[in-house]
Design a protein around this motif. Structure first.
Motif, mmCIF file in Angstrom:
data_model
loop_
_atom_site.group_PDB
_atom_site.id
_atom_site.type_symbol
_atom_site.label_atom_id
_atom_site.label_comp_id
_atom_site.label_asym_id
_atom_site.label_seq_id
_atom_site.Cartn_x
_atom_site.Cartn_y
_atom_site.Cartn_z
ATOM 1 N N UNK A 36 0.888 -1.214 -0.123
ATOM 2 C CA UNK A 36 -0.007 0.165 0.109
ATOM 3 C C UNK A 36 1.117 1.293 0.032
ATOM 4 N N UNK A 37 0.766 2.145 -0.824
ATOM 5 C CA UNK A 37 1.328 3.448 -0.884
ATOM 6 C C UNK A 37 0.349 4.519 -0.940
ATOM 7 N N UNK A 71 -0.885 -2.452 -4.493
ATOM 8 C CA UNK A 71 -0.127 -3.603 -5.668
ATOM 9 C C UNK A 71 -0.065 -4.897 -4.463
ATOM 10 N N UNK A 72 -0.265 -5.847 -5.614
ATOM 11 C CA UNK A 72 -0.258 -7.201 -4.661
ATOM 12 C C UNK A 72 0.421 -8.189 -5.346
ATOM 13 N N UNK A 73 0.736 -9.345 -5.088
ATOM 14 C CA UNK A 73 1.430 -10.391 -5.623
ATOM 15 C C UNK A 73 0.923 -11.482 -4.576
ATOM 16 N N UNK A 74 1.099 -12.930 -5.253
ATOM 17 C CA UNK A 74 0.808 -13.950 -4.484
ATOM 18 C C UNK A 74 1.676 -15.242 -4.995
ATOM 19 N N UNK A 75 2.201 -15.947 -4.256
ATOM 20 C CA UNK A 75 3.024 -17.180 -4.809
ATOM 21 C C UNK A 75 2.060 -18.215 -5.484
ATOM 22 N N UNK A 76 2.784 -18.605 -6.659
ATOM 23 C CA UNK A 76 1.911 -19.328 -7.556
ATOM 24 C C UNK A 76 1.193 -20.598 -6.876
ATOM 25 N N UNK A 77 1.759 -21.161 -5.892
ATOM 26 C CA UNK A 77 1.248 -22.285 -5.375
ATOM 27 C C UNK A 77 0.071 -21.993 -4.863
ATOM 28 N N UNK A 78 -0.343 -20.612 -4.259
ATOM 29 C CA UNK A 78 -1.564 -20.464 -3.603
ATOM 30 C C UNK A 78 -2.564 -19.937 -4.449
ATOM 31 N N UNK A 127 -6.000 -13.931 -3.207
ATOM 32 C CA UNK A 127 -6.058 -12.574 -3.368
ATOM 33 C C UNK A 127 -7.190 -11.790 -3.499
ATOM 34 N N UNK A 128 -8.267 -12.292 -4.142
ATOM 35 C CA UNK A 128 -9.595 -11.272 -4.010
ATOM 36 C C UNK A 128 -9.942 -11.108 -2.522
ATOM 37 N N UNK A 129 -9.765 -12.114 -1.526
ATOM 38 C CA UNK A 129 -9.992 -11.824 -0.282
ATOM 39 C C UNK A 129 -9.059 -10.982 0.492
ATOM 40 N N UNK A 130 -7.816 -10.969 0.260
ATOM 41 C CA UNK A 130 -6.787 -10.157 0.757
ATOM 42 C C UNK A 130 -7.028 -8.899 0.402
ATOM 43 N N UNK A 131 -7.150 -8.462 -0.865
ATOM 44 C CA UNK A 131 -7.447 -7.170 -1.275
ATOM 45 C C UNK A 131 -8.890 -6.736 -0.546
ATOM 46 N N UNK A 185 -10.673 7.397 1.488
ATOM 47 C CA UNK A 185 -11.961 7.534 0.451
ATOM 48 C C UNK A 185 -11.913 6.784 -0.663
ATOM 49 N N UNK A 186 -10.698 6.633 -1.247
ATOM 50 C CA UNK A 186 -10.409 6.016 -2.583
ATOM 51 C C UNK A 186 -9.180 5.154 -2.748
ATOM 52 N N UNK A 187 -9.304 3.956 -3.250
ATOM 53 C CA UNK A 187 -8.311 2.900 -3.551
ATOM 54 C C UNK A 187 -7.814 3.050 -5.005
ATOM 55 N N UNK A 188 -6.834 2.896 -5.413
ATOM 56 C CA UNK A 188 -6.552 2.762 -6.805
ATOM 57 C C UNK A 188 -5.706 1.651 -6.836
ATOM 58 N N UNK A 189 -5.703 1.005 -8.046
ATOM 59 C CA UNK A 189 -5.110 -0.150 -8.330
ATOM 60 C C UNK A 189 -4.650 -0.122 -9.993
ATOM 61 N N UNK A 190 -3.117 -0.267 -9.933
ATOM 62 C CA UNK A 190 -2.696 -0.103 -11.428
ATOM 63 C C UNK A 190 -2.136 -1.598 -12.041
ATOM 64 N N UNK A 191 -2.444 -2.082 -13.055
ATOM 65 C CA UNK A 191 -2.055 -3.390 -13.437
ATOM 66 C C UNK A 191 -1.746 -3.311 -14.947
ATOM 67 N N UNK A 192 -0.624 -4.034 -15.142
ATOM 68 C CA UNK A 192 -0.146 -4.381 -16.557
ATOM 69 C C UNK A 192 -1.223 -5.053 -17.277
ATOM 70 N N UNK A 193 -1.451 -4.642 -18.640
ATOM 71 C CA UNK A 193 -2.441 -5.231 -19.508
ATOM 72 C C UNK A 193 -2.323 -6.603 -19.607
ATOM 73 N N UNK A 194 -1.081 -7.141 -19.764
ATOM 74 C CA UNK A 194 -0.867 -8.475 -19.972
ATOM 75 C C UNK A 194 -0.848 -9.271 -18.742
ATOM 76 N N UNK A 195 -1.306 -8.802 -17.268
ATOM 77 C CA UNK A 195 -1.284 -9.267 -16.258
ATOM 78 C C UNK A 195 -2.725 -10.085 -16.092
#
Length: 166
Positions: A53-54, A64-71, A77-81, A95-105
């Motif tokens: 979080x920034x 921004x978020x990341x998860x180990x592939x095994x999980x 991740x939806x629950x964590x976010x 008041x507001x949360x923003x999330x930036x995601x690369x198009x290929x992700x």
């Protein structure tokens, strides 16, 4: 680095955990959030997810978020976010949360779809990643969109039977 531990779902950090628990680490301008899950009768695992979080200004946060592939693919991740968003809208009074995601992700884009967080724009050359400026799709959610909480809205949507129209 200081830490703040919170258990929004009432899970206990000692003994048997019945559901996930959230541990928040404050690291300067960033906040790392670890969602801990019980490991089938063993102590909780600290590996499933990291949410970074920034703060931008006083009332907007970028996640921004990341998860180990095994999980991946288990709804972690939806629950964590959702838990982080609820914590930020409630305890932090944001008041507001923003999330930036690369198009290929596609996996992260799927999290936005599952949580029904709306796309608000496109940012060419948004972040410098892997020695190049990368484009990002931008998503945002405000407190007013989830008066009962994002976690509750997501859990209700998971429980609701899907129907095909046609």
């Amino acid at each position: 680095m200081s830490s703040l531990s919170t258990t929004p779902l009432g899970a206990q950090m000692t003994g048997q955990m019945r559901g996930p628990s959230m541990v928040i680490w404050l690291c300067g301008a960033s906040v790392l959030v670890f969602l801990l899950y019980p490991a089938h009768g063993r102590s909780p695992t600290h590996r499933p997810s990291i949410v970074d979080l920034v703060l931008i200004g006083l009332t907007v946060l970028s996640i921004g978020y990341w998860i180990d592939q095994r999980f991946a693919g288990r709804g972690v991740m939806p629950r964590a976010v959702a838990m982080v968003v609820d914590h930020c809208f409630g305890d932090m009074a944001l008041h507001r949360i923003e999330i930036a995601i690369r198009p290929e992700n596609t996996n992260s884009l799927r999290v936005m779809e599952k949580l029904d967080i709306g796309e608000v724009g496109y940012a060419p050359r948004y972040l410098h990643i892997d020695n190049a400026w990368r484009d990002h799709r931008l998503f945002a959610i405000t407190k007013e969109e989830v008066p009962l909480g994002l976690l509750r809205r997501w859990e209700d949507s998971v429980r609701r039977p899907q129907t095909d129209v046609g």
